[in-house]
Design a protein around this motif. Structure first.
Motif, mmCIF file in Angstrom:
data_model
loop_
_atom_site.group_PDB
_atom_site.id
_atom_site.type_symbol
_atom_site.label_atom_id
_atom_site.label_comp_id
_atom_site.label_asym_id
_atom_site.label_seq_id
_atom_site.Cartn_x
_atom_site.Cartn_y
_atom_site.Cartn_z
ATOM 1 N N PHE A 1 6.735 2.678 -1.182
ATOM 2 C CA PHE A 1 6.765 4.167 -1.736
ATOM 3 C C PHE A 1 5.898 3.927 -2.999
ATOM 4 O O PHE A 1 5.087 4.983 -3.197
ATOM 5 C CB PHE A 1 8.242 4.277 -2.342
ATOM 6 C CG PHE A 1 8.426 5.743 -2.733
ATOM 7 C CD1 PHE A 1 8.653 6.710 -1.943
ATOM 8 C CD2 PHE A 1 8.716 5.921 -4.324
ATOM 9 C CE1 PHE A 1 8.584 7.951 -2.208
ATOM 10 C CE2 PHE A 1 8.941 7.158 -4.520
ATOM 11 C CZ PHE A 1 9.026 8.333 -3.721
ATOM 12 N N ARG A 2 5.769 2.939 -3.873
ATOM 13 C CA ARG A 2 4.828 2.797 -5.011
ATOM 14 C C ARG A 2 3.622 2.930 -4.434
ATOM 15 O O ARG A 2 2.524 3.088 -5.112
ATOM 16 C CB ARG A 2 5.206 1.723 -5.769
ATOM 17 C CG ARG A 2 6.361 2.071 -6.651
ATOM 18 C CD ARG A 2 6.757 0.795 -7.323
ATOM 19 N NE ARG A 2 8.076 0.905 -8.074
ATOM 20 C CZ ARG A 2 8.040 1.157 -9.261
ATOM 21 N NH1 ARG A 2 6.881 0.821 -10.005
ATOM 22 N NH2 ARG A 2 9.303 1.265 -9.899
ATOM 23 N N LEU A 3 3.253 2.089 -3.384
ATOM 24 C CA LEU A 3 1.719 1.907 -2.915
ATOM 25 C C LEU A 3 1.071 3.421 -2.404
ATOM 26 O O LEU A 3 -0.041 3.702 -2.149
ATOM 27 C CB LEU A 3 1.620 1.087 -1.617
ATOM 28 C CG LEU A 3 0.541 0.646 -1.193
ATOM 29 C CD1 LEU A 3 -0.544 -0.028 -2.316
ATOM 30 C CD2 LEU A 3 0.470 -0.429 -0.213
ATOM 31 N N VAL A 4 2.186 4.444 -1.663
ATOM 32 C CA VAL A 4 1.585 5.452 -1.192
ATOM 33 C C VAL A 4 0.821 6.188 -2.187
ATOM 34 O O VAL A 4 -0.114 6.969 -1.717
ATOM 35 C CB VAL A 4 2.731 6.316 -0.484
ATOM 36 C CG1 VAL A 4 2.492 7.635 -0.281
ATOM 37 C CG2 VAL A 4 3.318 5.519 0.553
ATOM 38 N N GLY A 5 1.424 6.423 -3.479
ATOM 39 C CA GLY A 5 0.580 7.394 -4.443
ATOM 40 C C GLY A 5 -0.785 6.983 -4.663
ATOM 41 O O GLY A 5 -1.758 7.891 -4.524
ATOM 42 N N PRO A 6 -1.137 5.691 -4.982
ATOM 43 C CA PRO A 6 -2.629 5.368 -5.140
ATOM 44 C C PRO A 6 -3.304 5.418 -3.871
ATOM 45 O O PRO A 6 -4.640 5.778 -3.699
ATOM 46 C CB PRO A 6 -2.610 3.895 -5.608
ATOM 47 C CG PRO A 6 -1.064 3.711 -6.305
ATOM 48 C CD PRO A 6 -0.272 4.508 -5.468
ATOM 49 N N VAL A 7 -2.745 5.314 -2.622
ATOM 50 C CA VAL A 7 -3.522 5.276 -1.364
ATOM 51 C C VAL A 7 -3.893 6.636 -0.933
ATOM 52 O O VAL A 7 -4.906 6.829 -0.438
ATOM 53 C CB VAL A 7 -2.847 4.531 -0.467
ATOM 54 C CG1 VAL A 7 -3.051 4.810 1.303
ATOM 55 C CG2 VAL A 7 -2.501 3.131 -0.485
ATOM 56 N N LEU A 8 -3.091 7.419 -1.231
ATOM 57 C CA LEU A 8 -3.161 8.917 -0.847
ATOM 58 C C LEU A 8 -3.669 9.556 -1.798
ATOM 59 O O LEU A 8 -4.093 11.000 -1.625
ATOM 60 C CB LEU A 8 -1.857 9.549 -0.326
ATOM 61 C CG LEU A 8 -1.198 8.939 1.077
ATOM 62 C CD1 LEU A 8 0.256 9.605 1.218
ATOM 63 C CD2 LEU A 8 -2.302 9.076 2.101
#
Length: 104
Positions: A18-25
């Motif tokens: 969930f935390r990784l989705v922000g920077p990736v997207l």
């Protein structure tokens, strides 16, 4: 592996994803302006609700008048752009002063 350890691992992986989705997207997904406004307003509403709960209640009951008045003084000082230390000390001094004179 016990069910508790498995549940902890699943929650840990889900939290990381969930935390990784922000920077990736970031930059790939564009939110409409209206949704951005609603998200900003929602954040403000949640913060105000948290402030009201913390300022007005203690143990599920009304906290008394000293604490909300202290929070109000702190809010006014912050609104007037007083330094953070002045805001905290002003709110604490107001609450302590009211409690010292018997206002619960």
């Amino acid at each position: 592996m016990s069910a508790t350890v498995a549940a902890i691992l699943v929650l840990a992986v889900g939290t990381y994803a969930f935390r990784l989705v922000g920077p990736v997207l970031h930059g790939r997904v564009e939110l409409p302006a209206r949704l951005q406004e609603l998200l900003a307003a929602g954040a403000v509403v949640l913060l105000v609700a948290l402030l009201a709960t913390g300022a007005l209640t203690e143990g599920g009951a009304f906290a008394g008048w000293a604490r909300p008045v202290g929070v109000l003084v702190g809010g006014v000082l912050a609104w007037r752009r007083a330094p953070f230390l002045v805001v905290v000390l002003g709110a604490a001094a107001t609450t302590a002063g009211l409690r010292a004179v018997g206002v619960a």
